[in-house]
Design a protein around this motif. Structure first.
Motif, short mmCIF file in Angstrom:
data_model
loop_
_atom_site.label_atom_id
_atom_site.label_comp_id
_atom_site.label_asym_id
_atom_site.label_seq_id
_atom_site.Cartn_x
_atom_site.Cartn_y
_atom_site.Cartn_z
N ASP A 1 0.82 -1.21 0.00
CA ASP A 1 0.00 0.00 0.00
C ASP A 1 0.86 1.26 0.00
O ASP A 1 0.47 2.27 -0.61
CB ASP A 1 -0.92 0.01 1.22
N THR A 2 2.01 1.22 0.66
CA THR A 2 2.88 2.40 0.71
C THR A 2 3.36 2.78 -0.68
O THR A 2 3.27 3.94 -1.10
CB THR A 2 4.10 2.12 1.62
N TYR A 3 3.85 1.80 -1.43
CA TYR A 3 4.47 2.10 -2.71
C TYR A 3 3.46 2.15 -3.87
O TYR A 3 3.81 2.65 -4.95
CB TYR A 3 5.60 1.11 -2.98
N ALA A 4 2.25 1.68 -3.63
CA ALA A 4 1.20 1.79 -4.65
C ALA A 4 0.30 2.99 -4.39
O ALA A 4 -0.63 3.23 -5.16
CB ALA A 4 0.36 0.51 -4.67
N SER A 5 0.58 3.76 -3.34
CA SER A 5 -0.30 4.85 -2.94
C SER A 5 -0.21 6.04 -3.88
O SER A 5 0.81 6.26 -4.55
CB SER A 5 0.04 5.31 -1.52
N GLU A 6 -1.26 6.84 -3.90
CA GLU A 6 -1.27 8.04 -4.72
C GLU A 6 -0.27 9.06 -4.17
O GLU A 6 0.36 9.79 -4.95
CB GLU A 6 -2.66 8.65 -4.76
N GLU A 7 -0.09 9.10 -2.86
CA GLU A 7 0.90 10.02 -2.28
C GLU A 7 2.30 9.72 -2.80
O GLU A 7 3.04 10.63 -3.19
CB GLU A 7 0.87 9.93 -0.76
N PHE A 8 2.67 8.43 -2.80
CA PHE A 8 3.99 8.06 -3.30
C PHE A 8 4.08 8.33 -4.80
O PHE A 8 5.11 8.83 -5.29
CB PHE A 8 4.29 6.59 -3.01
N ASN A 9 3.02 8.04 -5.52
CA ASN A 9 3.00 8.29 -6.97
C ASN A 9 3.25 9.76 -7.28
O ASN A 9 3.98 10.09 -8.21
CB ASN A 9 1.67 7.85 -7.56
N GLN A 10 2.65 10.65 -6.52
CA GLN A 10 2.84 12.08 -6.76
C GLN A 10 4.29 12.48 -6.56
O GLN A 10 4.84 13.29 -7.31
CB GLN A 10 1.92 12.88 -5.84
N GLY A 11 4.94 11.91 -5.53
CA GLY A 11 6.35 12.19 -5.32
C GLY A 11 7.21 11.70 -6.47
O GLY A 11 8.17 12.37 -6.88
N VAL A 12 6.87 10.53 -7.01
CA VAL A 12 7.61 9.98 -8.15
C VAL A 12 7.42 10.87 -9.37
O VAL A 12 8.39 11.17 -10.09
CB VAL A 12 7.15 8.54 -8.45
N GLU A 13 6.20 11.33 -9.60
CA GLU A 13 5.94 12.18 -10.76
C GLU A 13 6.72 13.49 -10.65
O GLU A 13 7.22 14.01 -11.66
CB GLU A 13 4.44 12.46 -10.89
N ARG A 14 6.86 14.03 -9.45
CA ARG A 14 7.66 15.25 -9.27
C ARG A 14 9.13 14.98 -9.57
O ARG A 14 9.82 15.82 -10.18
CB ARG A 14 7.50 15.78 -7.85
N MET A 15 9.61 13.80 -9.17
CA MET A 15 11.01 13.46 -9.44
C MET A 15 11.23 13.23 -10.93
O MET A 15 12.28 13.63 -11.48
CB MET A 15 11.41 12.22 -8.63
N LEU A 16 10.29 12.61 -11.60
CA LEU A 16 10.39 12.42 -13.05
C LEU A 16 10.40 13.77 -13.76
O LEU A 16 11.18 13.98 -14.70
CB LEU A 16 9.22 11.57 -13.55
N ALA A 17 9.53 14.68 -13.34
CA ALA A 17 9.48 16.00 -13.97
C ALA A 17 10.79 16.75 -13.76
O ALA A 17 11.29 17.41 -14.69
CB ALA A 17 8.31 16.80 -13.40
N LEU A 18 11.36 16.66 -12.56
CA LEU A 18 12.64 17.31 -12.30
C LEU A 18 13.73 16.72 -13.20
O LEU A 18 14.53 17.47 -13.78
CB LEU A 18 13.02 17.13 -10.83
N THR A 19 13.76 15.41 -13.32
CA THR A 19 14.77 14.77 -14.15
C THR A 19 14.62 15.17 -15.61
O THR A 19 15.61 15.40 -16.31
CB THR A 19 14.69 13.24 -14.01
N ASP A 20 13.39 15.28 -16.09
CA ASP A 20 13.16 15.73 -17.46
C ASP A 20 13.67 17.15 -17.67
O ASP A 20 14.30 17.45 -18.70
CB ASP A 20 11.67 15.66 -17.81
#
Length: 222
Positions: free
Chosen positions: A161-180
């Motif tokens: 549940d921790t790693y499938a959560s929307e909260e974690f997903n949002q953090g990943v999307e921010r990191m992907l955007a930064l990397t881009d």
């Protein structure tokens, strides 16, 4: 095409193999050995301390306040995860704080943390961001895949549940955007370093799970 799509294409085979590892298949089925998961949680807690330090070191090299805040916030989040998720499972499996502190880090954990800290301290900001990305991205993808396949009443539901959560997903999307953004602004030499750092961290992710599954410590010289 974004820079992170290039990174994904470069490492597609290895990342597919991570999804199919026995550790992750058995975790989804709820059949993973309690001893294997206990050892993994201890090593992951040690890893997250080093990961948080690497995030903080890369944040210190950030070009502006937005990037500093994002990476420093992620560093705080890594420590929070260690104190909540890992505390839950350590209590469940009877791992005391003293036992955790006295547990030697595995070779896989030590090598991964050492790599991240070396890149964070010696490399430039762009290389550091690329090295940190797999821990976010791979865990999100693995968590979501396992959540889709996990059996009801899975004993590892809190982890899933921790790693499938929307909260974690949002953090990943921010990191992907930064990397881009960083990849788009980088020159060819810097992008090459980012590709190498990202691929090496993906390998370390595979190695960490493989080591945990086979309960490897340090090879003994013979």
């Amino acid at each position: 095409m974004g820079f992170t799509q290039d990174l994904a294409r470069q490492t597609a085979e290895l990342r597919a193999r991570i999804h199919d590892m026995p550790f992750n298949r058995e975790l989804a089925a709820g059949s993973l050995s309690a001893d294997v998961f206990r050892g993994y949680i201890v090593q992951d807690a040690h890893y997250l301390e080093g990961f948080a330090r690497a995030l903080a070191a890369v944040a210190a090299k950030a070009p502006g306040p937005e990037e500093i805040a994002q990476l420093a916030g992620s560093s705080h989040g890594a420590i929070k995860a260690e104190r909540t998720l890992h505390a839950h499972y350590m209590a469940l499996f009877g791992v005391s704080d003293a036992q955790f502190r006295n547990a030697e880090t595995s070779a896989a954990c030590d090598h991964y943390v050492s790599f991240l800290l070396r890149v964070a301290l010696v490399g430039d900001f762009a290389e550091g961001v690329a090295a940190l990305l797999p821990c976010f991205w791979i865990y999100r993808d693995v968590g979501q895949r396992i959540a889709a396949d996990a059996k009801p009443d899975n004993p590892f539901a809190a982890w899933i549940d921790t790693y499938a959560s929307e909260e974690f997903n949002q953090g990943v999307e921010r990191m992907l955007a930064l990397t881009d953004r960083v990849g788009a602004a980088a020159d060819a030499a810097s992008r090459d370093r980012m590709h190498r750092a990202f691929a090496r961290s993906c390998w370390h992710e595979w190695q960490f799970w493989d080591s945990a599954y086979h309960r490897r410590g340090w090879p003994i010289a013979s």
